[in-house]
Motif scaffolding. Structure first.
Motif, PDB file in Angstrom:
ATOM      1  N   LEU A   8       0.833  -1.204   0.000  1.00  0.00           N
ATOM      2  CA  LEU A   8       0.000   0.000   0.000  1.00  0.00           C
ATOM      3  C   LEU A   8       0.864   1.249   0.000  1.00  0.00           C
ATOM      4  CD1 LEU A   8      -3.067  -0.419   2.348  1.00  0.00           C
ATOM      5  CD2 LEU A   8      -3.025   0.040  -0.098  1.00  0.00           C
ATOM      6  N   ALA A   9       1.913   1.233   0.813  1.00  0.00           N
ATOM      7  CA  ALA A   9       2.772   2.407   0.875  1.00  0.00           C
ATOM      8  C   ALA A   9       3.418   2.677  -0.476  1.00  0.00           C
ATOM      9  CB  ALA A   9       3.854   2.211   1.947  1.00  0.00           C
ATOM     10  N   ALA A  10       3.894   1.619  -1.134  1.00  0.00           N
ATOM     11  CA  ALA A  10       4.534   1.783  -2.433  1.00  0.00           C
ATOM     12  C   ALA A  10       3.542   2.162  -3.508  1.00  0.00           C
ATOM     13  CB  ALA A  10       5.252   0.482  -2.821  1.00  0.00           C
ATOM     14  N   MET A  11       2.309   1.660  -3.413  1.00  0.00           N
ATOM     15  CA  MET A  11       1.322   1.877  -4.466  1.00  0.00           C
ATOM     16  C   MET A  11       0.644   3.233  -4.351  1.00  0.00           C
ATOM     17  SD  MET A  11      -0.268   0.087  -6.978  1.00  0.00           S
ATOM     18  CE  MET A  11      -1.741   0.364  -7.978  1.00  0.00           C
ATOM     19  N   LEU A  12       0.394   3.648  -3.115  1.00  0.00           N
ATOM     20  CA  LEU A  12      -0.505   4.781  -2.955  1.00  0.00           C
ATOM     21  C   LEU A  12       0.043   6.008  -2.239  1.00  0.00           C
ATOM     22  CD1 LEU A  12      -3.676   2.765  -2.012  1.00  0.00           C
ATOM     23  CD2 LEU A  12      -3.121   3.755  -4.204  1.00  0.00           C
ATOM     24  N   PHE A  13       0.945   5.862  -1.267  1.00  0.00           N
ATOM     25  CA  PHE A  13       1.243   7.007  -0.439  1.00  0.00           C
ATOM     26  C   PHE A  13       2.646   7.553  -0.619  1.00  0.00           C
ATOM     27  CE2 PHE A  13      -1.598   5.400   3.185  1.00  0.00           C
ATOM     28  CZ  PHE A  13      -2.687   5.914   2.555  1.00  0.00           C
ATOM     29  N   GLN A  55       0.174  10.854  -9.209  1.00  0.00           N
ATOM     30  CA  GLN A  55       0.982  10.369  -8.091  1.00  0.00           C
ATOM     31  C   GLN A  55       2.462  10.444  -8.419  1.00  0.00           C
ATOM     32  OE1 GLN A  55      -0.197   6.653  -6.039  1.00  0.00           O
ATOM     33  NE2 GLN A  55       1.871   5.938  -6.434  1.00  0.00           N
ATOM     34  N   ARG A  56       3.245  10.863  -7.424  1.00  0.00           N
ATOM     35  CA  ARG A  56       4.703  10.902  -7.554  1.00  0.00           C
ATOM     36  C   ARG A  56       5.313  10.176  -6.362  1.00  0.00           C
ATOM     37  NH1 ARG A  56       2.200  15.184  -8.647  1.00  0.00           N
ATOM     38  NH2 ARG A  56       2.397  16.013  -6.524  1.00  0.00           N
ATOM     39  N   LYS A  57       6.164   9.226  -6.662  1.00  0.00           N
ATOM     40  CA  LYS A  57       6.835   8.443  -5.630  1.00  0.00           C
ATOM     41  C   LYS A  57       8.317   8.817  -5.631  1.00  0.00           C
ATOM     42  CE  LYS A  57       7.431   4.866  -2.739  1.00  0.00           C
ATOM     43  NZ  LYS A  57       6.739   4.674  -1.469  1.00  0.00           N
ATOM     44  N   TYR A  58       8.805   9.330  -4.498  1.00  0.00           N
ATOM     45  CA  TYR A  58      10.198   9.768  -4.379  1.00  0.00           C
ATOM     46  C   TYR A  58      10.984   8.714  -3.603  1.00  0.00           C
ATOM     47  CZ  TYR A  58       8.450  14.346  -5.822  1.00  0.00           C
ATOM     48  OH  TYR A  58       7.853  15.376  -6.508  1.00  0.00           O
ATOM     49  N   TRP A 166       6.123   1.503   8.999  1.00  0.00           N
ATOM     50  CA  TRP A 166       6.168   1.770   7.561  1.00  0.00           C
ATOM     51  C   TRP A 166       6.144   3.243   7.207  1.00  0.00           C
ATOM     52  CZ3 TRP A 166       7.928  -1.844   4.665  1.00  0.00           C
ATOM     53  CH2 TRP A 166       7.770  -3.181   5.061  1.00  0.00           C
ATOM     54  N   PHE A 167       5.445   4.075   7.970  1.00  0.00           N
ATOM     55  CA  PHE A 167       5.505   5.491   7.638  1.00  0.00           C
ATOM     56  C   PHE A 167       5.483   6.362   8.876  1.00  0.00           C
ATOM     57  CE2 PHE A 167       0.897   4.922   7.673  1.00  0.00           C
ATOM     58  CZ  PHE A 167       0.410   6.123   8.162  1.00  0.00           C
ATOM     59  N   ARG A 168       6.091   7.538   8.701  1.00  0.00           N
ATOM     60  CA  ARG A 168       6.310   8.456   9.810  1.00  0.00           C
ATOM     61  C   ARG A 168       5.123   9.377  10.034  1.00  0.00           C
ATOM     62  NH1 ARG A 168      10.871  12.129   8.176  1.00  0.00           N
ATOM     63  NH2 ARG A 168      11.841  10.078   7.892  1.00  0.00           N
ATOM     64  N   GLN A 169       4.594   9.939   8.959  1.00  0.00           N
ATOM     65  CA  GLN A 169       3.473  10.854   9.094  1.00  0.00           C
ATOM     66  C   GLN A 169       2.745  10.989   7.760  1.00  0.00           C
ATOM     67  OE1 GLN A 169       5.829  14.187  10.403  1.00  0.00           O
ATOM     68  NE2 GLN A 169       5.720  15.203   8.408  1.00  0.00           N
ATOM     69  N   VAL A 184       5.075  10.383   4.432  1.00  0.00           N
ATOM     70  CA  VAL A 184       6.521  10.213   4.558  1.00  0.00           C
ATOM     71  C   VAL A 184       6.770   8.877   5.231  1.00  0.00           C
ATOM     72  CG1 VAL A 184       8.661  11.135   5.502  1.00  0.00           C
ATOM     73  CG2 VAL A 184       6.864  12.693   4.717  1.00  0.00           C
ATOM     74  N   GLU A 185       7.464   7.998   4.539  1.00  0.00           N
ATOM     75  CA  GLU A 185       7.716   6.661   5.072  1.00  0.00           C
ATOM     76  C   GLU A 185       8.785   6.687   6.148  1.00  0.00           C
ATOM     77  OE1 GLU A 185       8.461   3.888   1.944  1.00  0.00           O
ATOM     78  OE2 GLU A 185       6.835   4.680   0.702  1.00  0.00           O
ATOM     79  N   ALA A 186       8.815   5.667   6.962  1.00  0.00           N
ATOM     80  CA  ALA A 186       9.790   5.575   8.046  1.00  0.00           C
ATOM     81  C   ALA A 186      11.212   5.583   7.519  1.00  0.00           C
ATOM     82  CB  ALA A 186       9.536   4.317   8.870  1.00  0.00           C
ATOM     83  N   ALA A 187      11.426   5.024   6.331  1.00  0.00           N
ATOM     84  CA  ALA A 187      12.763   4.953   5.746  1.00  0.00           C
ATOM     85  C   ALA A 187      13.156   6.249   5.042  1.00  0.00           C
ATOM     86  CB  ALA A 187      12.838   3.792   4.763  1.00  0.00           C
ATOM     87  N   GLY A 188      12.241   7.216   4.938  1.00  0.00           N
ATOM     88  CA  GLY A 188      12.554   8.490   4.317  1.00  0.00           C
ATOM     89  C   GLY A 188      11.979   8.689   2.929  1.00  0.00           C
ATOM     90  N   ASP A 189      11.556   7.612   2.249  1.00  0.00           N
ATOM     91  CA  ASP A 189      10.899   7.771   0.951  1.00  0.00           C
ATOM     92  C   ASP A 189       9.552   8.457   1.158  1.00  0.00           C
ATOM     93  OD1 ASP A 189      13.039   6.429  -0.185  1.00  0.00           O
ATOM     94  OD2 ASP A 189      12.027   4.486  -0.139  1.00  0.00           O
TER      95      ASP A 189
END
Length: 215
Positions: A8-13, A55-58, A166-169, A184-189
């Motif tokens: 979900l994190a990779a696909m959507l947020f 959507q943009r995934k960094y 999986w995510f910070r906020q 913002v994911e826990a790993a920084g992506d």
């Protein structure tokens, strides 16, 4: 559970880190609901929300963001259909029972069931994000909110350990409708999703659209 959350994190947020001042304004669920009701008086009556997304995934190891675009359909009490049309055609249906991914965004064949332990919890959180269900969000997140001239920002920081892994906020912002979701994911992506949606009655659903939410 972990695979579902990662997918979900990779696909959507996921998105750029927001201004810190939003997270200096904690709100109770009642306060957050009052702000949203003032900006979106019909929020509780919305049955169908359909529109377009970009959507943009960094990713930290890739200099340019991974971009996608498509259409989505949210139906209260049924689920969310998320159809990426570019650069690849794929679709996901998210219901309270879990996740179903289609190999093609427009065909019913090629279904891959992603239902697994924990997926119902993930589904309820995702529904709450798009439907702005504050009561559900408050069970798993600390709430932060600001409002100015009808434009609001809702900040979420997970209290649930499985989400925090999986995510910070996350941040949801808009005016009369949700316009952007950021995480913002826990790993920084991070991921950014821009939404352009309109509310419609339940009668606007076609038979094919209803079928997307069937088991």
């Amino acid at each position: 559970m972990k695979k579902t959350l990662c997918w979900l994190a990779a696909m959507l947020f996921a998105m750029p880190v927001l201004a810190d001042d939003l997270f200096e304004h904690p709100q109770t669920p009642a306060q957050a609901q009052a702000i949203l009701r003032a900006a979106m008086p019909d929020l509780g009556q919305i049955q169908v929300l359909r529109g377009r997304f970009g959507q943009r995934k960094y990713l930290s190891e890739i200099p340019q963001p991974l971009s996608s675009a498509g259409e989505f359909l949210l139906v209260r009490d049924l689920g969310v259909w998320w159809h990426a049309q570019a650069p690849l055609d794929s679709a996901v249906t998210l219901t309270h029972d879990g996740l179903v991914q289609l190999d093609s965004g427009t065909a019913a064949q090629g279904r891959t069931s992603l239902r697994q332990p924990g997926s119902q919890f993930v589904a309820s959180v995702f529904f709450a994000l798009f439907a702005l269900d504050i009561d559900t969000l408050a069970r798993s997140f600390d709430l932060f909110m600001t409002e100015s001239d009808g434009h609001w920002q809702l900040g979420l920081r997970p209290r649930d350990a499985s989400l925090a892994a999986w995510f910070r906020q996350a941040t949801i912002s808009g005016s009369e409708r949700v316009e952007q979701v950021r995480l913002v994911e826990a790993a920084g992506d991070r991921t950014e999703i821009d939404l352009d949606a309109a509310a419609q009655p339940r009668s606007s659903l076609t038979p094919a659209e209803r079928q997307r939410f069937e088991p």
